[in-house]
Write a protein that holds these residues in place. Structure first.
Motif, PDB file in Angstrom:
ATOM      1  N   LEU A 108       0.846  -1.193   0.000  1.00 39.04           N
ATOM      2  CA  LEU A 108       0.000   0.000   0.000  1.00 39.04           C
ATOM      3  C   LEU A 108       0.880   1.241   0.000  1.00 39.04           C
ATOM      4  O   LEU A 108       2.062   1.181   0.343  1.00 39.04           O
ATOM      5  N   ASN A 109       0.308   2.390  -0.357  1.00 38.03           N
ATOM      6  CA  ASN A 109       1.035   3.650  -0.214  1.00 38.03           C
ATOM      7  C   ASN A 109       1.299   3.874   1.264  1.00 38.03           C
ATOM      8  O   ASN A 109       0.452   3.606   2.115  1.00 38.03           O
ATOM      9  N   TYR A 110       2.463   4.402   1.587  1.00 35.26           N
ATOM     10  CA  TYR A 110       2.909   4.514   2.974  1.00 35.26           C
ATOM     11  C   TYR A 110       2.086   5.518   3.772  1.00 35.26           C
ATOM     12  O   TYR A 110       1.832   6.633   3.333  1.00 35.26           O
ATOM     13  N   ARG A 111       1.670   5.057   4.958  1.00 31.84           N
ATOM     14  CA  ARG A 111       1.079   5.908   5.983  1.00 31.84           C
ATOM     15  C   ARG A 111       1.505   5.329   7.323  1.00 31.84           C
ATOM     16  O   ARG A 111       1.576   4.115   7.481  1.00 31.84           O
ATOM     17  N   ASP A 112       1.793   6.189   8.303  1.00 32.12           N
ATOM     18  CA  ASP A 112       2.296   5.722   9.601  1.00 32.12           C
ATOM     19  C   ASP A 112       1.353   4.746  10.293  1.00 32.12           C
ATOM     20  O   ASP A 112       1.795   3.808  10.943  1.00 32.12           O
ATOM     21  N   GLU A 113       0.069   4.947  10.143  1.00 32.22           N
ATOM     22  CA  GLU A 113      -0.879   4.085  10.863  1.00 32.22           C
ATOM     23  C   GLU A 113      -0.920   2.657  10.307  1.00 32.22           C
ATOM     24  O   GLU A 113      -1.492   1.768  10.923  1.00 32.22           O
ATOM     25  N   LEU A 114      -0.299   2.426   9.163  1.00 30.24           N
ATOM     26  CA  LEU A 114      -0.273   1.081   8.591  1.00 30.24           C
ATOM     27  C   LEU A 114       0.844   0.225   9.171  1.00 30.24           C
ATOM     28  O   LEU A 114       0.921  -0.960   8.885  1.00 30.24           O
ATOM     29  N   LYS A 115       1.716   0.791   9.990  1.00 37.40           N
ATOM     30  CA  LYS A 115       2.839   0.054  10.554  1.00 37.40           C
ATOM     31  C   LYS A 115       2.371  -0.771  11.752  1.00 37.40           C
ATOM     32  O   LYS A 115       2.573  -0.395  12.894  1.00 37.40           O
ATOM     33  N   GLN A 116       1.749  -1.893  11.449  1.00 41.69           N
ATOM     34  CA  GLN A 116       1.265  -2.812  12.479  1.00 41.69           C
ATOM     35  C   GLN A 116       1.595  -4.227  12.047  1.00 41.69           C
ATOM     36  O   GLN A 116       1.590  -4.547  10.864  1.00 41.69           O
TER      37      GLN A 116
END
Length: 145
Positions: free
Chosen positions: A81-89
């Motif tokens: 996916l395009n990077y977003r901080d909330e996806l770092k799980q």
């Protein structure tokens, strides 16, 4: 022949014969030539990269535009996916594309080997714990194998 005669004969022998020196010089020359081929000759640069989860192609991106993506393992499948901080799980790798090179900027795997492989515009980057592989591909990188 007594032992002292054998020892005297061995001491009188030369370490190198003329033929030996020629063989050593030829071997050294071959080592230098192959080292130059491996490191000094510029390699073709890739045009795009592919991200695989196991053997399954998950994503293809261009090396010509700078971007950041996040690779995640969701429900046993790889997703980019395009990077977003909330996806770092969970299990993730942050893939960065800058100046025509791709790298793994951040990873949740325990060994971080994928991060240590650095930026590249040819070859592969592997993350074995996440079963992720980034392959740089392009017109000049195709082989007959």
């Amino acid at each position: 022949m007594e032992i002292t005669d054998k020892q005297k004969s061995i001491r009188e022998q030369k370490f190198f014969a003329r033929g030996d020196v020629a063989v050593y010089l030829a071997s050294l020359l071959l080592i230098v030539v192959f080292t130059l081929f491996a490191f000094a000759i510029p390699k073709e640069k890739g045009e795009f990269f592919s991200v695989y989860y196991g053997e399954q192609l998950v994503f293809e991106g261009s090396l010509s535009e700078d971007a950041e993506y996040i690779f995640r393992v969701e429900d046993g499948e790889g997703v980019v996916l395009n990077y977003r901080d909330e996806l770092k799980q969970g299990e993730y790798n942050v893939i960065a594309v800058a100046n025509g090179k791709v790298s793994v900027r951040e990873a949740s795997c325990p060994d971080h080997t994928c991060m240590y492989q650095g930026e590249t515009d040819w070859g592969e980057i592997l993350c074995l714990p996440h079963k992720m592989k980034i392959v740089v591909e392009g017109e000049g990188l195709v082989t007959d194998l």
